[in-house]
Design an enzyme around this catalytic site. Structure first.
Site, PDB file in Angstrom:
ATOM      1  N   ALA A 160       0.839  -1.199   0.000  1.00  0.00           N
ATOM      2  CA  ALA A 160       0.000   0.000   0.000  1.00  0.00           C
ATOM      3  C   ALA A 160       0.876   1.251   0.000  1.00  0.00           C
ATOM      4  O   ALA A 160       1.819   1.352   0.787  1.00  0.00           O
ATOM      5  CB  ALA A 160      -0.908   0.003   1.224  1.00  0.00           C
TER       6      ALA A 160
ATOM      7  N   LYS B  70       8.497   3.849  15.688  1.00  0.00           N
ATOM      8  CA  LYS B  70       8.729   4.118  17.122  1.00  0.00           C
ATOM      9  C   LYS B  70       7.878   5.242  17.659  1.00  0.00           C
ATOM     10  O   LYS B  70       7.445   5.224  18.809  1.00  0.00           O
ATOM     11  CB  LYS B  70      10.211   4.404  17.380  1.00  0.00           C
ATOM     12  CG  LYS B  70      10.806   5.526  16.560  1.00  0.00           C
ATOM     13  CD  LYS B  70      11.338   5.016  15.256  1.00  0.00           C
ATOM     14  CE  LYS B  70      11.806   6.122  14.340  1.00  0.00           C
ATOM     15  NZ  LYS B  70      12.520   5.617  13.191  1.00  0.00           N
TER      16      LYS B  70
ATOM     17  N   VAL C 224      13.775   0.481  16.985  1.00  0.00           N
ATOM     18  CA  VAL C 224      14.827   1.144  17.756  1.00  0.00           C
ATOM     19  C   VAL C 224      16.197   0.711  17.243  1.00  0.00           C
ATOM     20  O   VAL C 224      16.467  -0.481  17.100  1.00  0.00           O
ATOM     21  CB  VAL C 224      14.731   0.794  19.261  1.00  0.00           C
ATOM     22  CG1 VAL C 224      15.807   1.524  20.054  1.00  0.00           C
ATOM     23  CG2 VAL C 224      13.351   1.150  19.817  1.00  0.00           C
TER      24      VAL C 224
ATOM     25  N   GLY D 109      17.835   0.996  14.316  1.00  0.00           N
ATOM     26  CA  GLY D 109      18.056   0.503  12.959  1.00  0.00           C
ATOM     27  C   GLY D 109      18.265  -0.994  12.872  1.00  0.00           C
ATOM     28  O   GLY D 109      17.391  -1.778  13.219  1.00  0.00           O
TER      29      GLY D 109
ATOM     30  N   ILE E 247      20.297  -2.896  14.501  1.00  0.00           N
ATOM     31  CA  ILE E 247      20.827  -3.578  15.698  1.00  0.00           C
ATOM     32  C   ILE E 247      19.709  -4.350  16.401  1.00  0.00           C
ATOM     33  O   ILE E 247      18.686  -3.764  16.740  1.00  0.00           O
ATOM     34  CB  ILE E 247      21.417  -2.560  16.706  1.00  0.00           C
ATOM     35  CG1 ILE E 247      22.430  -1.649  16.021  1.00  0.00           C
ATOM     36  CG2 ILE E 247      22.027  -3.266  17.895  1.00  0.00           C
ATOM     37  CD1 ILE E 247      22.862  -0.463  16.886  1.00  0.00           C
TER      38      ILE E 247
ATOM     39  N   GLU F   5      13.784  11.197   9.086  1.00  0.00           N
ATOM     40  CA  GLU F   5      12.349  10.940   9.040  1.00  0.00           C
ATOM     41  C   GLU F   5      11.721  11.797   7.943  1.00  0.00           C
ATOM     42  O   GLU F   5      12.332  12.776   7.482  1.00  0.00           O
ATOM     43  CB  GLU F   5      11.719  11.299  10.386  1.00  0.00           C
ATOM     44  CG  GLU F   5      12.188  10.441  11.541  1.00  0.00           C
ATOM     45  CD  GLU F   5      11.859   8.955  11.342  1.00  0.00           C
ATOM     46  OE1 GLU F   5      10.688   8.615  11.178  1.00  0.00           O
ATOM     47  OE2 GLU F   5      12.803   8.144  11.340  1.00  0.00           O
TER      48      GLU F   5
ATOM     49  N   ASP G 107      12.573  11.749  17.796  1.00  0.00           N
ATOM     50  CA  ASP G 107      12.752  10.360  17.372  1.00  0.00           C
ATOM     51  C   ASP G 107      13.541   9.578  18.437  1.00  0.00           C
ATOM     52  O   ASP G 107      13.168   8.479  18.827  1.00  0.00           O
ATOM     53  CB  ASP G 107      13.487  10.329  16.015  1.00  0.00           C
ATOM     54  CG  ASP G 107      13.772   8.920  15.543  1.00  0.00           C
ATOM     55  OD1 ASP G 107      12.842   8.256  15.063  1.00  0.00           O
ATOM     56  OD2 ASP G 107      14.927   8.461  15.680  1.00  0.00           O
TER      57      ASP G 107
ATOM     58  N   LYS H  23      12.384   6.430  21.016  1.00  0.00           N
ATOM     59  CA  LYS H  23      13.174   5.205  21.174  1.00  0.00           C
ATOM     60  C   LYS H  23      13.574   5.016  22.632  1.00  0.00           C
ATOM     61  O   LYS H  23      13.591   3.892  23.152  1.00  0.00           O
ATOM     62  CB  LYS H  23      14.407   5.257  20.272  1.00  0.00           C
ATOM     63  CG  LYS H  23      14.049   5.170  18.792  1.00  0.00           C
ATOM     64  CD  LYS H  23      15.207   5.580  17.909  1.00  0.00           C
ATOM     65  CE  LYS H  23      14.880   5.438  16.430  1.00  0.00           C
ATOM     66  NZ  LYS H  23      15.877   6.042  15.553  1.00  0.00           N
TER      67      LYS H  23
ATOM     68  N   GLY I  53      18.950   4.410   7.399  1.00  0.00           N
ATOM     69  CA  GLY I  53      19.283   4.255   5.983  1.00  0.00           C
ATOM     70  C   GLY I  53      18.543   3.085   5.387  1.00  0.00           C
ATOM     71  O   GLY I  53      18.096   2.190   6.102  1.00  0.00           O
TER      72      GLY I  53
HETATM   73  N1  LIG Z   1      14.571   5.553   7.335  1.00  0.00           N
HETATM   74  C1  LIG Z   1      15.163   4.788   8.236  1.00  0.00           C
HETATM   75  O1  LIG Z   1      16.388   4.617   8.267  1.00  0.00           O
HETATM   76  C2  LIG Z   1      14.341   4.096   9.273  1.00  0.00           C
HETATM   77  C3  LIG Z   1      12.976   4.332   9.384  1.00  0.00           C
HETATM   78  N2  LIG Z   1      12.246   3.683  10.345  1.00  0.00           N
HETATM   79  C4  LIG Z   1      10.803   3.883  10.428  1.00  0.00           C
HETATM   80  O2  LIG Z   1      10.212   3.181   9.320  1.00  0.00           O
HETATM   81  C5  LIG Z   1       9.027   3.852   8.907  1.00  0.00           C
HETATM   82  C6  LIG Z   1       9.135   4.208   7.425  1.00  0.00           C
HETATM   83  O3  LIG Z   1      10.230   5.077   7.251  1.00  0.00           O
HETATM   84  P1  LIG Z   1      10.717   5.512   5.797  1.00  0.00           P
HETATM   85  O4  LIG Z   1      10.752   4.334   4.895  1.00  0.00           O
HETATM   86  O5  LIG Z   1      11.954   6.287   6.000  1.00  0.00           O
HETATM   87  O6  LIG Z   1       9.507   6.484   5.358  1.00  0.00           O
HETATM   88  P2  LIG Z   1       9.229   7.135   3.929  1.00  0.00           P
HETATM   89  O7  LIG Z   1       8.617   8.455   4.197  1.00  0.00           O
HETATM   90  O8  LIG Z   1      10.422   7.029   3.066  1.00  0.00           O
HETATM   91  O9  LIG Z   1       8.107   6.175   3.284  1.00  0.00           O
HETATM   92  C7  LIG Z   1       6.772   6.135   3.720  1.00  0.00           C
HETATM   93  C8  LIG Z   1       5.975   5.236   2.777  1.00  0.00           C
HETATM   94  O10 LIG Z   1       4.657   5.087   3.309  1.00  0.00           O
HETATM   95  C9  LIG Z   1       3.697   5.419   2.319  1.00  0.00           C
HETATM   96  N3  LIG Z   1       2.557   6.022   3.012  1.00  0.00           N
HETATM   97  C10 LIG Z   1       2.583   7.063   3.868  1.00  0.00           C
HETATM   98  N4  LIG Z   1       1.353   7.317   4.319  1.00  0.00           N
HETATM   99  C11 LIG Z   1       0.526   6.419   3.723  1.00  0.00           C
HETATM  100  C12 LIG Z   1      -0.870   6.161   3.771  1.00  0.00           C
HETATM  101  N5  LIG Z   1      -1.675   6.886   4.530  1.00  0.00           N
HETATM  102  N6  LIG Z   1      -1.367   5.139   3.042  1.00  0.00           N
HETATM  103  C13 LIG Z   1      -0.553   4.383   2.252  1.00  0.00           C
HETATM  104  N7  LIG Z   1       0.782   4.573   2.181  1.00  0.00           N
HETATM  105  C14 LIG Z   1       1.299   5.575   2.894  1.00  0.00           C
HETATM  106  C15 LIG Z   1       4.380   6.356   1.362  1.00  0.00           C
HETATM  107  O11 LIG Z   1       3.757   6.267   0.097  1.00  0.00           O
HETATM  108  P3  LIG Z   1       4.270   7.095  -1.197  1.00  0.00           P
HETATM  109  O12 LIG Z   1       5.620   6.502  -1.512  1.00  0.00           O
HETATM  110  O13 LIG Z   1       3.280   6.818  -2.251  1.00  0.00           O
HETATM  111  O14 LIG Z   1       4.355   8.519  -0.754  1.00  0.00           O
HETATM  112  C16 LIG Z   1       5.813   5.798   1.371  1.00  0.00           C
HETATM  113  O15 LIG Z   1       5.922   4.741   0.439  1.00  0.00           O
HETATM  114  C17 LIG Z   1       8.879   5.067   9.814  1.00  0.00           C
HETATM  115  O16 LIG Z   1       8.045   4.723  10.897  1.00  0.00           O
HETATM  116  C18 LIG Z   1      10.303   5.307  10.304  1.00  0.00           C
HETATM  117  O17 LIG Z   1      10.346   5.974  11.537  1.00  0.00           O
HETATM  118  C19 LIG Z   1      12.825   2.771  11.201  1.00  0.00           C
HETATM  119  C20 LIG Z   1      14.154   2.482  11.117  1.00  0.00           C
HETATM  120  C21 LIG Z   1      15.016   3.131  10.161  1.00  0.00           C
HETATM  121  N1  LIG Z   2      15.406   8.894  11.267  1.00  0.00           N
HETATM  122  C1  LIG Z   2      15.819   7.768  12.027  1.00  0.00           C
HETATM  123  C2  LIG Z   2      15.658   6.536  11.205  1.00  0.00           C
HETATM  124  C3  LIG Z   2      15.725   5.309  12.004  1.00  0.00           C
HETATM  125  O1  LIG Z   2      15.081   5.104  12.999  1.00  0.00           O
HETATM  126  C4  LIG Z   2      17.267   7.921  12.429  1.00  0.00           C
HETATM  127  O2  LIG Z   2      17.931   8.814  11.889  1.00  0.00           O
HETATM  128  O3  LIG Z   2      17.733   7.170  13.296  1.00  0.00           O
END
Ligand SMILES: NC(=O)C1=CN([C@@H]2O[C@H](COP(=O)(O)OP(=O)(O)OC[C@H]3O[C@@H](n4cnc5c(N)ncnc54)[C@H](OP(=O)(O)O)[C@@H]3O)[C@@H](O)[C@H]2O)C=CC1
Ligand SMILES: N[C@@H](CC=O)C(=O)O
Length: 390
Positions: free
Chosen positions: A46, A106, A133, A135, A137, A191, A202, A206, A303
């Site tokens: 989705a 988180k 929490v 990444g 690890i 984020e 953030d 955590k 990442g």
């Molecule tokens: N980035 C990181 O290193 C890390 C991130 N996290 C956590 O993982 C989660 C995702 O992070 P990240 O991948 O960076 O986020 P992104 O913002 O890169 O991606 C979010 C995705 O969710 C989709 N989305 C958002 N809202 C909706 C909705 N209402 N319905 C359907 N799809 C939706 C977006 O769709 P579209 O692409 O179409 O816009 C996009 O594909 C977060 O909770 C983050 O805190 C945890 C560990 C590491």
């Molecule tokens: N934005 C977060 C992504 C992972 O949780 C970070 O920088 O640690």
């Protein structure tokens, strides 16, 4: 040939993390099936925008803008959208259908953990959050399971990759905060709203999760003192360097005689301490426990490439078992949120300097306690803390 029952996995989100999880679920389906004792089929992904560019080459037919339909037809739902309200509603919806849920969110867990875990327990579903929490690890299970018989005394964590990357670039290359943040965002560390990173929210989320697990209690997000890195100046970093310190954004969780303390703030880490050598977007969680002594968990903190591993690891285990062709056994969900009151805050600040904006900025040794802001907030123990030692 062994035939496995197939588990349908719904992925909510295909951003930095989600697109990598999807790619790995597709590429390693057979391997995961043999490990989990069940076939893993990516049922759909989705997203908001079907045409948005993706980091990985994902089959177009898997993308949908209807998460509800997808959830209904899935055994496991992996939430990687981020944000609070939609994610909360969809996770509750998934648990309501009896699906197990994996989330890396988180912020959501820190704000609505008790509600979500209660919903999971009600239907006997599991809610996994290993990737929420630090990444890549593995820290949730070690705290919840491996150290369950020990007494954790303190956790010092570098748990936000973005801010560690920024501080490291400032320390080693003399880069400015904004420039370093732009690169961190480009690399997928930050984020969707990077304020959550640089203002410490953030890391605070955590910290609430870690403290709750380590001290077998509930730590509300509002009780975590939170101070980010926006007021840290190049001059402060340079003077810390001259004095033999490195500035790190630390999450500090402690069990004090009178309660649990959790706080996030920039801190002066002695250059010889293992946490000082955590560079780039890496994270580290330094755990001090009564029997185990000092432990350090280290690895990639943010990442696209690393944290996803823990999402598909937990999703493959979620309903996994060892018996081919049969639904895996379901254990009762873990409940890290069992309630026990946390205590009130404690004072003390070590050194004070002025920020670029002229606002008071507090750089403390991790051994010292919270700032003015936290003194008025009920958070930790009322008793003055014993001086901490490295
Ligand atoms: N980035 C990181 O290193 C890390 C991130 N996290 C956590 O993982 C989660 C995702 O992070 P990240 O991948 O960076 O986020 P992104 O913002 O890169 O991606 C979010 C995705 O969710 C989709 N989305 C958002 N809202 C909706 C909705 N209402 N319905 C359907 N799809 C939706 C977006 O769709 P579209 O692409 O179409 O816009 C996009 O594909 C977060 O909770 C983050 O805190 C945890 C560990 C590491
Ligand atoms: N934005 C977060 C992504 C992972 O949780 C970070 O920088 O640690």
């Amino acid at each position: 040939m062994i035939e496995y029952r197939t588990l349908r996995v719904a992925l909510l989100g295909a951003g930095s993390v989600g697109s990598q999880v999807a790619a790995q679920l597709i590429a390693r389906a057979d391997e995961l099936a043999s490990r989990a004792g069940a076939g893993i089929e990516l049922a759909g992904i989705a997203v908001r925008d079907l045409d948005a560019p993706r980091d990985a080459d994902l089959p177009r037919e898997l993308l949908t803008t209807d998460p509800h339909e997808l959830i209904l037809s899935s055994d496991i739902v992996v939430e990687l959208m981020g944000g609070i309200e939609s994610a909360r509603t969809l996770i509750l919806e998934a648990l309501g259908t009896g699906a197990d849920v994996v989330t890396a969110n988180k912020a959501l867990l820190a704000a609505h953990g008790p509600e979500l875990f209660a919903a999971a327990e009600q239907v006997g579903a599991q809610l996994h959050y290993e990737a929420a929490v630090a990444g890549a690890i593995p820290i949730i299970r070690p705290l919840r399971d491996s150290l369950a018989g020990d007494r954790v005394q303190r956790i010092l964590g570098i748990v936000n990759g973005t801010t560690n990357y920024i501080l490291d670039e400032m320390h080693t290359k003399g880069l400015g905060l904004e420039d370093a943040l732009a690169v961190a965002t480009e690399l997928g560390y930050a984020e969707a709203d990077p304020t959550a990173d640089i203002e410490g929210h953030d890391a605070a989320a955590k910290a609430a999760i870690l403290a709750g697990l380590a001290f077998h209690t509930t730590v509300p997000l509002e009780s975590v003192h939170c101070e980010g890195i926006t007021a840290v100046t190049a001059e402060q970093i340079e003077s810390a360097k001259q004095a033999g310190y490195v500035v790190k954004l630390l999450a500090i969780c402690e069990q004090l005689d009178s309660g649990v303390s959790a706080r996030v703030h920039p801190a002066l880490v002695p250059a010889a301490h293992p946490l000082a050598s955590v560079h780039g977007a890496n994270n580290a969680v330094f755990v001090q426990a009564e029997a185990a002594g000092d432990l350090m968990f280290y690895g990639a903190g943010a990442g696209a490439s690393r944290p996803p591993a823990r999402c598909w690891a937990t999703s493959s285990r979620s309903r996994g078992g060892t018996s081919p062709a049969g639904r895996a056994s379901r254990s009762r969900p873990a409940r890290p949120w069992a309630s026990r009151p946390s205590a009130a805050s404690r004072p003390a600040t070590r050194s004070r300097s002025r920020s670029r904006t002229g606002r008071a900025c507090w750089l403390r040794s991790p051994g010292s306690s919270t700032s003015r802001a936290s003194r008025s907030r009920p958070c930790c123990s009322r008793a003055p803390p014993a001086p901490l030692r490295w």
